[in-house]
Scaffold this motif. Structure first.
Motif, short mmCIF file in Angstrom:
data_model
loop_
_atom_site.label_atom_id
_atom_site.label_comp_id
_atom_site.label_asym_id
_atom_site.label_seq_id
_atom_site.Cartn_x
_atom_site.Cartn_y
_atom_site.Cartn_z
N THR A 68 20.33 -34.30 -13.95
CA THR A 68 20.26 -35.38 -14.94
C THR A 68 20.75 -36.65 -14.26
N TYR A 92 9.91 -37.29 -14.06
CA TYR A 92 11.15 -37.39 -14.82
C TYR A 92 10.81 -37.54 -16.30
N ALA A 103 8.07 -41.55 -13.94
CA ALA A 103 9.12 -41.41 -14.97
C ALA A 103 8.52 -41.65 -16.35
N VAL A 115 17.60 -39.48 -17.70
CA VAL A 115 16.38 -38.68 -17.58
C VAL A 115 16.71 -37.34 -16.95
N GLU A 155 16.20 -37.39 -24.34
CA GLU A 155 15.93 -37.12 -25.75
C GLU A 155 14.59 -36.41 -25.95
N THR A 158 12.73 -38.63 -20.15
CA THR A 158 13.93 -39.06 -20.87
C THR A 158 14.57 -37.88 -21.57
N SER A 190 9.60 -41.94 -26.88
CA SER A 190 10.56 -42.19 -27.95
C SER A 190 10.96 -40.89 -28.63
N ARG A 238 17.96 -45.54 -18.53
CA ARG A 238 17.97 -44.44 -19.49
C ARG A 238 18.27 -43.13 -18.77
N PHE A 276 14.19 -48.19 -16.17
CA PHE A 276 12.87 -48.54 -16.67
C PHE A 276 12.74 -50.06 -16.76
N ALA A 280 9.13 -42.14 -20.34
CA ALA A 280 10.05 -42.48 -21.43
C ALA A 280 9.29 -42.32 -22.75
N ASN A 283 20.04 -41.35 -14.05
CA ASN A 283 19.56 -42.54 -14.75
C ASN A 283 18.34 -43.10 -14.05
N TRP A 284 17.36 -43.53 -14.86
CA TRP A 284 16.19 -44.23 -14.32
C TRP A 284 16.18 -45.63 -14.92
#
Length: 348
Positions: free
Chosen positions: A201, A239, A157, A215, A243, A241, A161, A213, A206, A159, A203-204
């Motif tokens: 879609t 995966y 996964a 993902v 955004e 995120t 920013s 978040r 983290f 993530a 949630n993971w």
């Protein structure tokens, strides 16, 4: 390491190529600048004081001249569907290791399929995807596996920013989408599978302090090639995120902007890797700044280890197969902070 050995960087004037050139110099290597654009090479040679060796993937003689006297070749020039095979061929002719930073799934599949037998028979070292995508995830998954010889699942996964793609990322993405006919891809039941439906879609969870978040599931990256190339894991999923996934596909997202003296962007990343076997779970987590900049210490550390014989395999090999994964990850400090401790794993 004060080696003074010449390492040719093809695509040296690109965004990632510049980071690789700088990292090689810091590590005591002598980068030789190569690529298809003679004007960009000339400008970079003037800026750095390094030798320019223009070459084209369509001209094998020019590639042979570019690799003369070199100890290794790093390919930073996408789309790798066009550059990888000619440069691997040139490295084999020169008898030197080849490493690239390809995130293109299809290009990496091609490299394994096309050159596995020849490279193994020649005792040559070919390391595709020695980068943030493909290389880092594979090292983390290998380290997380520990003494397991097989696992049921691996989940990687990402993530980020933000994700401000380079021109090369966009071009490579177009090539990959064209090759797969606009379909998406995933790795399941021990093989790559093309899909026409939308990815899920979910949630993971983290590690703290990030926490849960949203993902994009099955946001498939090069890890689905590198991890199963040597680990017995029939299900490998990646995966991203939400955004960051939106950023990379938006046409108006700008390219990366430097915020420090090293030329890194403000982007931060966390890579959360979970492997599962039966009811047991193991986890490895990495944190750092700028996915393009951090590719440089990854591939240069790999070059150093190949040239000093700190390897475990020959042929077309992924990072986790050829290197001692925990030791390699520790060597990346301070560029990447890695946590290999056992801890509760996030479930998608």
């Amino acid at each position: 390491m004060e080696s003074g050995q010449t390492v040719v960087v093809f695509g040296a004037y690109g965004h990632t190529g510049r980071f690789v050139v700088a990292e090689l110099r810091e590590r005591g290597f002598l980068p030789a600048l190569s690529g298809r654009d003679a004007d960009k090479l000339k400008a970079l040679a003037y800026e750095t004081g390094l030798e320019a060796r223009p070459a084209s993937v369509d001209d094998p003689d020019s590639l042979d001249r570019a690799l003369a006297g070199a100890a290794a070749l790093i390919n930073c020039a996408g789309p790798f569907a066009a550059t990888a095979a000619p440069l691997v061929e040139a490295a084999l002719r020169a008898g030197i290791p080849y490493l690239d930073v390809a995130a293109e799934i299809e290009a990496n599949v091609d490299t394994f399929a096309r050159f596995a037998d020849r490279a193994r028979d020649a005792g040559a070292v070919i390391v595709p995807a020695m980068a943030f995508f493909g290389g880092l995830g594979d090292l983390l998954a290998t380290a997380a596996m520990g003494d397991w010889t097989a696992a049921d699942e691996a989940h990687i996964a990402y993530a980020l920013s933000s994700w401000h793609p380079t021109a090369g990322t966009r071009t490579s993405g177009v090539v990959s989408r064209e090759r797969r006919g606009g379909r998406r891809i995933r790795y399941t039941n021990g093989r790559l599978e093309h899909r026409d439906d939308a990815p899920p879609t979910l949630n993971w969870h983290f590690p703290d302090p990030m926490g849960p978040r949203p993902v994009i599931g099955e946001f498939t990256m090069a890890d689905v090639v590198t991890v199963p190339s040597h680990l017995s894991i029939p299900e490998v999923q990646t995966y991203m995120t939400v955004e960051a996934a939106r950023d990379v596909v938006a046409s108006d997202t700008p390219t990366p902007a430097a915020v420090d003296e090293r030329g890194r962007s403000a982007q931060t990343f966390l890579v959360d890797v979970v492997v599962r076997s039966g009811g047991a779970e193991r986890r490895a987590v990495a944190r750092g700044q700028d996915i393009y900049a951090v590719t440089a210490p990854l591939v240069v550390e790999a070059v150093d280890r190949v040239l000093t014989g700190r390897t475990k395999a020959v042929g077309v090999v992924s990072a986790g197969e050829i290197f001692d994964a925990p030791d390699f990850l520790r060597a990346l400090s301070p560029h990447i902070t890695v946590d290999l401790r056992s801890q509760p794993a996030g479930r998608p």
